[in-house]
Design an enzyme around this catalytic site. Structure first.
Site, short mmCIF file in Angstrom:
data_model
loop_
_atom_site.label_atom_id
_atom_site.label_comp_id
_atom_site.label_asym_id
_atom_site.label_seq_id
_atom_site.Cartn_x
_atom_site.Cartn_y
_atom_site.Cartn_z
N HIS A 2 0.85 -1.16 0.03
CA HIS A 2 -0.01 -0.09 0.06
C HIS A 2 0.86 1.34 0.00
O HIS A 2 2.26 1.12 0.55
CB HIS A 2 -0.73 0.13 1.24
CG HIS A 2 -1.66 -1.00 1.68
ND1 HIS A 2 -1.66 -1.98 2.08
CD2 HIS A 2 -3.27 -1.00 1.27
CE1 HIS A 2 -2.35 -2.80 2.35
NE2 HIS A 2 -3.71 -2.16 1.61
N ASP A 39 2.43 1.82 3.42
CA ASP A 39 3.33 0.57 3.86
C ASP A 39 4.90 0.94 3.29
O ASP A 39 5.75 0.74 4.17
CB ASP A 39 3.12 -0.56 3.21
CG ASP A 39 1.82 -1.20 3.26
OD1 ASP A 39 1.21 -0.61 4.44
OD2 ASP A 39 1.15 -2.19 2.56
N MET A 69 2.64 -5.73 -7.92
CA MET A 69 1.10 -4.64 -7.39
C MET A 69 1.40 -3.82 -6.58
O MET A 69 2.15 -3.88 -5.60
CB MET A 69 0.32 -6.30 -7.17
CG MET A 69 -1.08 -5.57 -6.85
SD MET A 69 -1.07 -4.99 -4.91
CE MET A 69 -1.80 -6.59 -4.10
N GLU A 128 -10.98 -6.14 -5.34
CA GLU A 128 -11.16 -6.97 -4.25
C GLU A 128 -12.42 -7.07 -3.44
O GLU A 128 -12.65 -5.76 -2.76
CB GLU A 128 -9.93 -6.82 -3.55
CG GLU A 128 -9.84 -7.96 -2.43
CD GLU A 128 -8.67 -7.98 -1.62
OE1 GLU A 128 -7.71 -7.24 -2.04
OE2 GLU A 128 -8.45 -8.41 -0.63
N LYS A 154 -15.26 -7.99 -0.48
CA LYS A 154 -15.22 -8.52 1.06
C LYS A 154 -16.55 -8.16 1.51
O LYS A 154 -17.23 -7.17 1.36
CB LYS A 154 -14.12 -7.61 2.00
CG LYS A 154 -13.91 -8.44 3.25
CD LYS A 154 -12.83 -7.64 3.98
CE LYS A 154 -12.49 -8.41 5.22
NZ LYS A 154 -11.49 -7.89 5.99
N GLU A 211 -10.04 -12.94 -2.95
CA GLU A 211 -9.29 -13.45 -1.92
C GLU A 211 -10.05 -14.62 -1.24
O GLU A 211 -11.06 -14.49 -1.09
CB GLU A 211 -9.18 -12.43 -0.74
CG GLU A 211 -8.37 -12.90 0.54
CD GLU A 211 -8.07 -11.76 1.47
OE1 GLU A 211 -7.58 -10.80 1.39
OE2 GLU A 211 -8.28 -12.03 2.54
N HIS A 241 -12.00 -13.77 2.08
CA HIS A 241 -13.06 -12.96 1.88
C HIS A 241 -14.38 -13.71 1.34
O HIS A 241 -15.60 -13.45 1.79
CB HIS A 241 -12.81 -11.63 1.02
CG HIS A 241 -11.86 -10.80 1.62
ND1 HIS A 241 -11.25 -9.70 0.99
CD2 HIS A 241 -11.18 -10.98 2.75
CE1 HIS A 241 -10.35 -9.26 1.68
NE2 HIS A 241 -10.25 -9.70 2.77
N ASP A 268 -5.56 -13.27 -4.03
CA ASP A 268 -5.10 -13.17 -2.86
C ASP A 268 -5.06 -14.57 -2.23
O ASP A 268 -6.35 -14.89 -1.99
CB ASP A 268 -5.71 -12.07 -1.88
CG ASP A 268 -5.15 -10.71 -2.18
OD1 ASP A 268 -4.21 -10.38 -2.85
OD2 ASP A 268 -5.60 -9.65 -1.59
N ASP A 285 -11.87 -11.83 9.58
CA ASP A 285 -10.79 -12.01 8.53
C ASP A 285 -9.38 -12.56 9.15
O ASP A 285 -8.91 -11.68 9.67
CB ASP A 285 -10.64 -10.66 7.75
CG ASP A 285 -9.87 -10.94 6.61
OD1 ASP A 285 -10.03 -11.78 6.03
OD2 ASP A 285 -9.42 -9.74 6.14
N ASP A 341 -6.89 -14.27 7.39
CA ASP A 341 -5.59 -14.00 6.86
C ASP A 341 -4.69 -15.19 7.24
O ASP A 341 -3.54 -14.97 7.43
CB ASP A 341 -5.06 -12.87 6.86
CG ASP A 341 -6.04 -11.85 6.42
OD1 ASP A 341 -6.84 -12.17 5.29
OD2 ASP A 341 -5.78 -10.86 6.63
N ASP A 378 -1.70 -13.03 0.72
CA ASP A 378 -2.46 -11.90 1.61
C ASP A 378 -2.65 -12.47 2.88
O ASP A 378 -3.77 -12.81 3.16
CB ASP A 378 -3.60 -11.07 0.84
CG ASP A 378 -3.85 -10.29 1.91
OD1 ASP A 378 -3.18 -9.64 2.62
OD2 ASP A 378 -4.91 -9.51 1.49
C1 GLT Z 1 -5.89 -5.42 3.80
C2 GLT Z 1 -7.07 -6.24 3.45
C3 GLT Z 1 -6.55 -7.18 2.19
C4 GLT Z 1 -6.27 -6.41 0.96
C5 GLT Z 1 -5.21 -5.36 1.28
C6 GLT Z 1 -5.27 -4.43 0.12
S1 GLT Z 1 -5.34 -4.48 2.59
O1 GLT Z 1 -5.08 -6.21 4.44
O2 GLT Z 1 -7.56 -7.16 4.49
O3 GLT Z 1 -7.67 -8.16 1.98
O4 GLT Z 1 -5.90 -7.07 0.01
O5 GLT Z 1 -5.71 -3.54 0.33
MN MN Z 2 -8.42 -10.85 4.31
MN MN Z 3 -6.53 -9.12 0.08
#
Ligand code: GLT
Ligand code: MN
Ligand code: MN
Length: 399
Positions: free
Chosen positions: A58, A61, A92, A185, A187, A221, A224, A249, A259, A261, A291
């Protein structure tokens, strides 16, 4: 790890990580950071050490929001040097449109026009930055584009604003002559109660309403889609079918939780296997972006284990997919399930009045259709046995 390890990541596998993923300090809603902040340069070197191909980020970041123009230039120079020194690339980039309190009611869809304009300005600068470090894909994740209360925002107005912002940014990219495409993306929720365009399918329909749909695709993702209770691989297949799988992702998730991750393949290995099989079977050639982040229990070494684990699991499943495709018994069951003796050919396919007339007159043997067993229990059990390692070739093929 010995050089002969077939599960060793190589550049052609296109494994990428965000600065925010391996750089995650473990801070959460309930607790402080458990790991030290790593600089972007440190992270590039870490990624090179574990065998990744690329790094994504980002805007903030890489360049903190409060950096002066000269600090910005120094940071970008150091980052580019680290990329050059390590051979890591930056495919990216994206804009952080979530953290700043200004975005509490959304960025592109905020009710306040000054917030919408600020979001656009931040995106213009983020796009310039991404292009400067080599990015060819720009992701949009609308973490704050939503509501807690439907009393606060008209969803049609929100869609109109979202569309206007993306059209503006597409036009900017064209105006500048950048080689950059957008990946949206979705969510369903978190951090807002309800996010607009909550699934990959919603985003896919929406992007066709934009002025330049050819430069806009998707960044689905795993977590998500699973948060929405959906089959992620099916969403990816639809994106692929539409020619819109621009980025992906990868992570994992315990369905319907926050979420998480998690490390790729760590929670739902069968779903991860079928996802890898899909990507490899169709020949997806883009980044495999993880991600995700390490458990909060981990130190710096654990973060490397996490990153290596994501890539290794992908390659393990790639090899399992190869075995699945070559396993005689499995393939015989797949073939039998789809067997076609040609008897229905006069009725199926493209419509014609003649075909429809013949089909209307056909008498089906419904008793036979109803009684037929499909042997999917056997097929799935063989899949499980293959994944459990009690089946398949003893020799490990090249991943
Ligand atoms: C954040 C989010 C991710 C996105 C990122 C890109 S930021 O961590 O949870 O799913 O991909 O903005
Ligand atoms: Mn996520
Ligand atoms: Mn993501």
């Amino acid at each position: 790890m010995p050089q002969t390890d077939p599960y060793q990541p190589r550049h052609e596998h296109r494994f990428t990580f965000g600065l925010w993923t391996v750089g995650n300090t473990g801070r959460d809603t309930w607790g402080h950071a458990v790991r030290e902040v790593l600089s972007p340069v440190d992270i590039v070197h870490l990624l090179a050490e574990v065998g990744a191909y690329g790094v994504n980020y980002h805007d903030n970041d890489l360049v903190p929001a409060e950096a002066t123009p000269s600090e910005r230039d120094r940071i970008v120079r150091d980052f580019k040097r680290a990329l050059k020194d390590t051979g890591i690339v930056n495919p990216m980039a994206t804009t952080n449109l979530a953290a700043d309190p200004a975005f509490k009611d959304g960025a592109f869809t905020a009710n306040d026009p000054a917030v919408r304009a600020y979001a656009l300005q931040k995106s213009l600068r983020g796009i310039d930055l991404g292009v400067e470090t080599g990015a060819t894909t720009y992701v949009f994740w609308g973490g704050r584009e939503g509501v807690e209360s439907d009393a606060s925002k008209d969803p049609l107005e929100a869609l109109k604003r979202y569309r206007e912002a993306l059209n503006y940014l597409c036009a900017y990219v064209k105006d500048r002559g950048y080689d950059l495409k957008f990946a949206l993306e979705a969510k369903p929720n978190e951090p807002r109660s309800d996010l607009f365009l909550p699934t990959t399918g919603s985003m896919l329909a929406f992007l066709h309403t934009l002025d330049h749909p050819e430069m806009v695709g998707l960044n689905p993702e795993v977590a998500h889609e699973q948060m929405a209770g959906l089959n992620f691989m099916h969403a990816v297949a639809q994106a692929w079918d539409a020619g819109k799988l621009f980025h992906i992702d990868l992570n994992d998730q315990n369905y319907a939780r926050f979420d998480q991750d998690l490390r790729f393949g760590s929670q739902n290995p069968k779903a991860a296997f079928f996802l890898v099989k899909f990507l490899e079977d169709v020949g997806y050639a883009g980044s495999r972006h993880f991600d995700a982040h390490a458990y909060r229990t981990e130190d710096a070494e654990g973060v490397k284990e996490f990153a290596r684990g994501c890539m290794r699991t992908y390659l393990l499943f790639k090899e399992k997919a190869r075995q699945f495709n070559q396993d005689r018994e499995i393939q015989a069951l797949v073939k039998a399930a789809c067997a076609d003796d040609g008897a229905m050919t006069p009725y199926l396919g493209t419509y014609s009045a003649k075909k429809a007339k013949a089909l209307r007159a056909h008498a089906f043997d419904l008793a036979a259709l109803r009684q037929r067993g499909l042997a999917y229990e056997r097929l799935d059990q063989l899949t499980i046995e293959l994944l459990a390692g009690v089946r398949g070739s003893a020799r490990a093929g090249r991943a």
